[in-house]
Design a protein around this motif. Structure first.
Motif, mmCIF file in Angstrom:
data_model
loop_
_atom_site.group_PDB
_atom_site.id
_atom_site.type_symbol
_atom_site.label_atom_id
_atom_site.label_comp_id
_atom_site.label_asym_id
_atom_site.label_seq_id
_atom_site.Cartn_x
_atom_site.Cartn_y
_atom_site.Cartn_z
ATOM 1 N N ASP A 170 55.831 71.316 7.152
ATOM 2 C CA ASP A 170 56.944 72.267 7.102
ATOM 3 C C ASP A 170 58.187 71.726 7.799
ATOM 4 O O ASP A 170 59.284 71.748 7.237
ATOM 5 C CB ASP A 170 56.542 73.610 7.734
ATOM 6 C CG ASP A 170 55.276 74.161 7.108
ATOM 7 O OD1 ASP A 170 54.943 73.717 5.999
ATOM 8 O OD2 ASP A 170 54.630 75.017 7.732
ATOM 9 N N SER A 171 58.006 71.235 9.025
ATOM 10 C CA SER A 171 59.208 70.779 9.735
ATOM 11 C C SER A 171 59.772 69.517 9.082
ATOM 12 O O SER A 171 60.987 69.304 9.086
ATOM 13 C CB SER A 171 58.924 70.561 11.220
ATOM 14 O OG SER A 171 58.029 69.494 11.410
ATOM 15 N N SER A 172 58.923 68.696 8.476
ATOM 16 C CA SER A 172 59.440 67.503 7.794
ATOM 17 C C SER A 172 60.263 67.896 6.569
ATOM 18 O O SER A 172 61.296 67.285 6.288
ATOM 19 C CB SER A 172 58.291 66.598 7.330
ATOM 20 O OG SER A 172 57.486 66.271 8.417
ATOM 21 N N VAL A 173 59.786 68.902 5.844
ATOM 22 C CA VAL A 173 60.534 69.330 4.657
ATOM 23 C C VAL A 173 61.871 69.950 5.072
ATOM 24 O O VAL A 173 62.908 69.694 4.459
ATOM 25 C CB VAL A 173 59.697 70.304 3.793
ATOM 26 C CG1 VAL A 173 60.520 70.885 2.655
ATOM 27 C CG2 VAL A 173 58.466 69.600 3.250
ATOM 28 N N VAL A 174 61.851 70.733 6.144
ATOM 29 C CA VAL A 174 63.115 71.310 6.628
ATOM 30 C C VAL A 174 64.077 70.179 6.980
ATOM 31 O O VAL A 174 65.251 70.192 6.585
ATOM 32 C CB VAL A 174 62.882 72.199 7.874
ATOM 33 C CG1 VAL A 174 64.206 72.611 8.493
ATOM 34 C CG2 VAL A 174 62.090 73.419 7.505
ATOM 35 N N ALA A 175 63.574 69.169 7.697
ATOM 36 C CA ALA A 175 64.450 68.066 8.113
ATOM 37 C C ALA A 175 64.997 67.331 6.885
ATOM 38 O O ALA A 175 66.184 67.008 6.827
ATOM 39 C CB ALA A 175 63.688 67.109 9.025
ATOM 40 N N ALA A 176 64.138 67.118 5.890
ATOM 41 C CA ALA A 176 64.578 66.395 4.697
ATOM 42 C C ALA A 176 65.664 67.175 3.952
ATOM 43 O O ALA A 176 66.658 66.615 3.489
ATOM 44 C CB ALA A 176 63.389 66.138 3.775
ATOM 45 N N LEU A 177 65.469 68.473 3.874
ATOM 46 C CA LEU A 177 66.445 69.323 3.191
ATOM 47 C C LEU A 177 67.777 69.323 3.944
ATOM 48 O O LEU A 177 68.857 69.164 3.354
ATOM 49 C CB LEU A 177 65.876 70.744 3.112
ATOM 50 C CG LEU A 177 66.584 71.741 2.232
ATOM 51 C CD1 LEU A 177 66.539 71.310 0.785
ATOM 52 C CD2 LEU A 177 65.918 73.113 2.357
ATOM 53 N N LEU A 178 67.696 69.467 5.262
ATOM 54 C CA LEU A 178 68.918 69.491 6.068
ATOM 55 C C LEU A 178 69.625 68.144 6.016
ATOM 56 O O LEU A 178 70.843 68.067 5.994
ATOM 57 C CB LEU A 178 68.574 69.828 7.516
ATOM 58 C CG LEU A 178 68.223 71.288 7.758
ATOM 59 C CD1 LEU A 178 67.613 71.457 9.133
ATOM 60 C CD2 LEU A 178 69.455 72.164 7.621
ATOM 61 N N TYR A 179 68.825 67.097 6.002
ATOM 62 C CA TYR A 179 69.415 65.764 5.971
ATOM 63 C C TYR A 179 70.187 65.583 4.671
ATOM 64 O O TYR A 179 71.292 65.078 4.647
ATOM 65 C CB TYR A 179 68.324 64.715 6.120
ATOM 66 C CG TYR A 179 68.880 63.315 6.185
ATOM 67 C CD1 TYR A 179 69.749 62.936 7.200
ATOM 68 C CD2 TYR A 179 68.546 62.374 5.220
ATOM 69 C CE1 TYR A 179 70.277 61.655 7.252
ATOM 70 C CE2 TYR A 179 69.059 61.088 5.269
ATOM 71 C CZ TYR A 179 69.927 60.733 6.286
ATOM 72 O OH TYR A 179 70.441 59.473 6.337
ATOM 73 N N ARG A 180 69.564 66.061 3.579
ATOM 74 C CA ARG A 180 70.269 65.940 2.305
ATOM 75 C C ARG A 180 71.550 66.765 2.307
ATOM 76 O O ARG A 180 72.567 66.368 1.758
ATOM 77 C CB ARG A 180 69.363 66.371 1.154
ATOM 78 C CG ARG A 180 69.983 65.958 -0.143
ATOM 79 C CD ARG A 180 69.081 66.089 -1.313
ATOM 80 N NE ARG A 180 68.078 65.071 -1.475
ATOM 81 C CZ ARG A 180 67.322 64.991 -2.574
ATOM 82 N NH1 ARG A 180 67.495 65.837 -3.552
ATOM 83 N NH2 ARG A 180 66.413 64.063 -2.674
#
Ligand code: XMP
Length: 531
Positions: free
Chosen positions: A245-255
């Motif tokens: 979950d936190s990795s997906v949040v980070a990936a989305l925010l990074y994008r």
């Protein structure tokens, strides 16, 4: 359904329903399976939200759903305080499906009787379709369905016709004569009902006329736009745990934000073997932004010294985590937002149980969740999604499969798997053994077949023999479970030779363990974790 139903209570206000998207609403009358219904609808690529059972007709009109599903519930429609919908809903001319209690509510409002059944009907039974209809398209005439009810509809008003029956329930499925309103006495959302997914698909696509245009990729684009608009030029902090979950949040925010993102990873010393390094290297591969790794291992170990009570361990870890996180976050300039990987089931659970009598079995949600006093505005881009949808989103965002399919790992980590006192030595034993369990499962192709697997170090020692000598060392338990939702779980029937291999490797190579046992308990009555 019977059992430990939720209260038909508060659900999140629906300002998150996407505009221009086909939406189906599930009215929750206190069902254990409202979430399952929503998932099945989303599998049809139709956005689905769970709402309070008494959402006003006015609000429903604004949300403009293509269809409404009334869930089951534990109450009896004629009982005191039985949850009721806003009657004006029936004038909106929206296709409706009532399931179990939901069917009884529909039929009763539209003129039929509901009576107590001769006996409670619970479990699998055969249902015969005697009235062909679009609702039963692509289904056989006879199917196995899952019943769980006491009351049933009786003397169907002339407004309704029966479409299918079981031996004890003449109205297992009904249809309104002139309006797109259907009722099912059985539960199409559970896997015990054959073709249940097809039935819900028929309702959503054929009856409600949905085209199924909802896609994760369109959700990603929309989320990115809304994050950019909300955040502007500020900085966002995201706590990384190494989990999906936190990795997906980070990936989305990074994008969405690139270098405006700062991530914090707290090493609490309760991580699995190699985990801190893995988070760091994965991060460097996928994101070129600011990462703060806080090594707080000694602080956590110090505060946990001598503590053996599981809830106490959780409380300490939660409190220290917040402290450590807060001071690191304060060192990041211009940070105004904090991103969290809250998922839809968390939102529903905390909403539904807020005023309910549900007992706290474990204080899960106190750990890892950061309190509002930290002073940040929250960004929760996954709060409309189920776990499988988060995984799909992660894959679309280019995260590696290995990370996406990682088993869940509890916030307090090895602390609740190292039973009794937590010391550096005991953690080391547990880490080594746990790594062997996971590696052997991977090698044997079993990692993806179970939903969670791990080692637990017990606080007792037993006698063993090694060479000519007597040993007195720890017992290690291996746990592997199969589950859909982690609320219930079966112990996994791992092959004996795999278990044998795990045991031999652990007793041969992990110093301090001379006995390995396999946990063959399901949840309930056990829980997945041992503490
Ligand atoms: P139980 O042990 O309650 O676990 O059957 C169900 C799921 O929740 C996880 N779990 C936790 N997760 N903090 C977490 O973040 C906790 O304190 C906690 N306790 C249990 C557990 O690993 C399983 O996936």
């Amino acid at each position: 359904m019977t059992g430990t139903e939720t209260q038909p209570g508060d659900h999140v206000e629906l300002d998150t329903v996407p505009v221009d998207e086909e939406v189906v609403l599930v009215f929750d009358f206190g069902s254990q399976t409202a979430q399952l219904i929503a998932r099945r609808v989303r599998e049809q690529n139709v956005f689905c939200q769970i709402v309070r059972h008494d959402l006003s007709a006015e609000r429903v009109k604004e949300l403009n759903p293509k269809g409404i599903i009334f869930s089951g519930g534990p109450a009896s429609v004629y009982g005191d305080g039985a949850p009721q919908p806003d009657p004006a809903i029936f004038d909106l001319d929206i296709p409706m499906l009532g399931i179990c209690y939901g069917m009884q509510v529909l039929c009763r409002y539209l003129g039929s009787d509901v009576i107590p059944g001769n006996s409670r009907e619970f479990g699998r039974t055969t249902c015969r379709v005697h009235e062909p209809n679009e609702f039963f398209a692509k289904l056989p005439e006879e199917l196995t369905v899952w019943m769980s009810h006491g009351d049933q509809v009786d003397n169907l008003d002339s407004q309704f016709i029966s479409l299918a029956a079981t031996s004890s329930c003449p109205y297992a499925a009904v249809k309104h004569r002139s309006r797109p309103i259907f009722g099912l006495q059985f539960h199409p959302e559970v896997t015990h009902t054959d073709f249940g997914g097809q039935l819900l698909s028929n309702f959503v696509r054929r009856v409600c006329g949905c085209h199924g245009t909802w896609r994760i990729s369109s959700l990603i684009d929309r989320e990115i736009d809304s994050i950019r608009e909300r955040v502007g030029k500020s900085r966002v902090i995201c706590g990384l745990s190494g989990g999906v979950d936190s990795s997906v949040v980070a990936a989305l925010l990074y994008r969405a934000l690139g270098s405006q993102l700062s991530c914090i990873f707290v090493d609490n010393g309760m991580l699995r073997k190699g985990e801190a390094e893995a988070v760091r290297s994965q991060f460097q591969e996928h994101f070129k932004t600011d990462l703060h790794v806080v090594d707080a291992r000694q602080r956590f170990l110090g505060e946990l010294a001598g503590v053996t009570d599981p809830q106490q361990k959780r409380k300490i870890i939660g409190k220290v985590f917040i402290d450590v996180f807060r001071s690191e976050a304060e060192s990041i300039e211009d940070a105004r937002f904090l991103a969290q990987g809250t998922l839809y089931p968390d939102v529903i659970e905390s909403g539904a149980n807020a005023d309910g009598p549900a007992e706290t079995i474990k204080s899960h949600h106190n750990v890892g969740g950061l309190p509002e006093e930290l002073g940040f505005e929250l960004i929760e881009p996954l709060r409309d999604l189920f776990k499988d949808e988060v995984r799909k989103m992660g894959l679309e965002l280019g995260l590696p499969e290995k990370l996406i399919w990682r088993h869940p790992f509890p916030g307090p980590g090895l602390a609740v798997r190292c039973l009794g006192e937590i010391t550096e030595d005991r953690l080391k034993i547990l880490r080594e053994a746990d790594a062997i369990v996971l590696e052997e499962l991977q090698n044997a192709g079993w990692y993806r077949k179970v939903q969670q697997a791990f080692a637990v170090l017990l606080p007792i020692q037993t006698v063993g023999v090694m060479g000519d000598g007597r040993t007195y060392e720890y017992v290690l338990a291996v746990r592997a479970v199969s589950t859909d939702d982690f609320m219930t779980a079966d112990w996994s029937q791992l092959p004996h030779d795999l278990l044998g291999k795990i045991s031999t490797r652990i007793t041969n190579s992990v110093r301090g363990v001379n006995r390995v046992v396999y946990d063959i308990s399901s949840k309930p009555p056990s829980t997945i974790e041992w503490e």
